[in-house]
Design an enzyme around this catalytic site. Structure first.
Site, PDB file in Angstrom:
ATOM      1  N   VAL A 114     -12.068  64.692 -26.675  1.00 17.21           N
ATOM      2  CA  VAL A 114     -12.014  63.677 -25.617  1.00 17.21           C
ATOM      3  C   VAL A 114     -12.271  62.314 -26.257  1.00 17.21           C
ATOM      4  O   VAL A 114     -13.265  62.131 -26.956  1.00 17.21           O
ATOM      5  CB  VAL A 114     -13.056  63.935 -24.515  1.00 17.21           C
ATOM      6  CG1 VAL A 114     -12.937  62.887 -23.407  1.00 17.21           C
ATOM      7  CG2 VAL A 114     -12.906  65.343 -23.946  1.00 17.21           C
ATOM      8  N   GLU A 115     -11.372  61.387 -26.022  1.00 10.33           N
ATOM      9  CA  GLU A 115     -11.512  60.018 -26.528  1.00 10.33           C
ATOM     10  C   GLU A 115     -11.683  59.075 -25.335  1.00 10.33           C
ATOM     11  O   GLU A 115     -10.786  58.971 -24.497  1.00 10.33           O
ATOM     12  CB  GLU A 115     -10.276  59.604 -27.327  1.00 10.33           C
ATOM     13  CG  GLU A 115     -10.039  60.412 -28.590  1.00 10.33           C
ATOM     14  CD  GLU A 115     -10.704  59.815 -29.808  1.00 10.33           C
ATOM     15  OE1 GLU A 115     -11.385  58.775 -29.671  1.00 10.33           O
ATOM     16  OE2 GLU A 115     -10.537  60.386 -30.905  1.00 10.33           O
TER      17      GLU A 115
END
Length: 405
Positions: free
Chosen positions: A242-243
């Site tokens: 997850v960014e």
């Protein structure tokens, strides 16, 4: 589940208000958490790295944040999740019970405390630990690999922040959340574990689309043989990367923090209830690609030069956060990043300078005095400060450190 996002404020850890907190700011928070706590090792400079265990289910999940010391959004969200998991008797009790009864969660909220001390990406050794999964030169890297190999988590959540210069596909819209089901080999093949990663991401994306439609992207899955994400997928744990990107007027990323809170819990729910199995690889691949095509400011149709040397160009400006001495605060410095045909780029801010001509601010001593400018470039040049005047003849517009005045 939009209601989960809307309820975030109730569970928010109020002491974490800005991104530039340090390990010492978390010590008191760890002490208050009523879950099982273990110091799993120490950083290069001797700071303890703490793991929190919660839940009594059979399916193990490992989640870590701040592998990069300046990527703190998910760390804040993790402490909000701790508050959520402690609560009782509200409208989310069914969700809470499902997660706690089916899953055994292992959180490492700050994996790189030395980097967090400096608010920098790399460790105290100046090594990017996300490129240290094979060499294991950092003690923090050895801790993470040991956790993966000993716990054997079915799923791993690798929680990061990304630069603000990414856009969703070809839309020019700034990416707020990006995902990646990492590849485990150069051929980028799909095995059962990677398919599960994509399915959980698809479920998380579906929930996010209710709140931030068209602001979710999919990161490139080129295989990086040194990276933890790719190797953990190879080692047998379904890796969900997850960014956390950016959202307008959210400098300290508190809105994006709430999105992390919601989407991580949705991901955990989908695993606990196995609802992720209703998604396919095609759902994941339908998420637009995450493209680095943004500039902080794009100026169009700016005339430069005189007479036969006159031409019209575009100017791309980018900002850099410069940490204060103790890395608790920052200032912004802007430079000219690109010149010429910038049609493949979009600006977070854009301005059409049609009819205006570049002039160095040194030709306007009253402006230099008013804004206390001592040195400024005399020509447009990449890498120079983005401070100059756009002259319209009967009026002027000042570009001051990348901002339109």
């Amino acid at each position: 589940m939009r209601s989960l996002f809307e309820a975030h404020e109730r569970f928010k850890e109020k002491s974490l208000k800005i991104r530039r907190f340090k390990h010492k700011d978390l010590v008191g928070l760890f002490a208050k958490i009523p879950f099982e706590k273990t110091v799993v090792g120490t950083s290069y400079e001797g700071r303890p790295i703490t793991k929190i265990k919660v839940g009594q289910g059979k399916r193990k999940i490992l989640l870590w944040s701040q592998m990069h010391g300046d990527e703190a959004t998910a760390t804040m969200a993790i402490f909000d999740i701790f508050h959520f998991l402690q609560a009782k008797g509200d409208e989310f009790q069914g969700l809470r019970d499902s997660i706690l009864n089916e899953l055994e969660l292992h959180f490492v909220p700050m994996l790189n405390p030395d980097g967090a001390e400096r608010f920098q990406r790399r460790t105290a050794q100046e090594i990017d630990m996300n490129r240290d999964a094979v060499s294991l030169q950092c003690p923090e890297s050895r801790i993470l690999k040991s956790l993966v190999l000993n716990l054997k988590p079915e799923f791993s959540f690798n929680l990061h922040d990304q630069a603000k210069y990414y856009a969703v596909g070809n839309t020019g819209v700034q990416t707020t959340i990006a995902f990646l089901a990492t590849a485990y080999n150069e051929a980028r093949e799909w095995n059962a574990g990677r398919i599960k990663s994509a399915q959980v991401i698809s479920c998380m994306n579906s929930a996010l689309q209710e709140i931030i439609p068209n602001r979710v992207a999919r990161f490139s899955d080129e295989f990086e043989p040194r990276a933890f994400g790719d190797n953990i997928q190879l080692w047998g744990s379904s890796l969900i990367l997850v960014e956390s990107g950016f959202y307008p007027s959210d400098e300290e990323k508190q809105y994006v923090r709430a999105l992390n809170f919601q989407s991580i819990l949705i991901g955990l729910q989908s695993i606990a209830q196995q609802s992720y199995t209703g998604y396919k690889i095609e759902d994941y691949e339908s998420i637009p690609e995450n493209n680095r095509v943004l500039l902080d400011l794009k100026i169009k149709n700016l005339a430069v030069g005189e007479g036969e040397f006159q031409y019209v160009t575009e100017v791309g400006v980018m900002q850099t956060e410069i940490n204060s001495r103790n890395a608790k605060k920052f200032t912004l410095e802007s430079v000219i990043e690109e010149l010429g045909d910038l049609s493949v780029f979009s600006g977070i801010s854009e301005w059409d300078a049609q009819g205006g001509r570049f002039r160095p601010i040194s030709e306007f001593p009253e402006l230099m005095k008013e804004y206390k400018i001592k040195n400024a470039p005399k020509c447009l040049k990449i890498g120079e400060p983005a401070t100059f005047v756009v002259d319209f003849g009967n009026a002027q517009t000042l570009i001051l450190d990348g901002k339109i005045i």
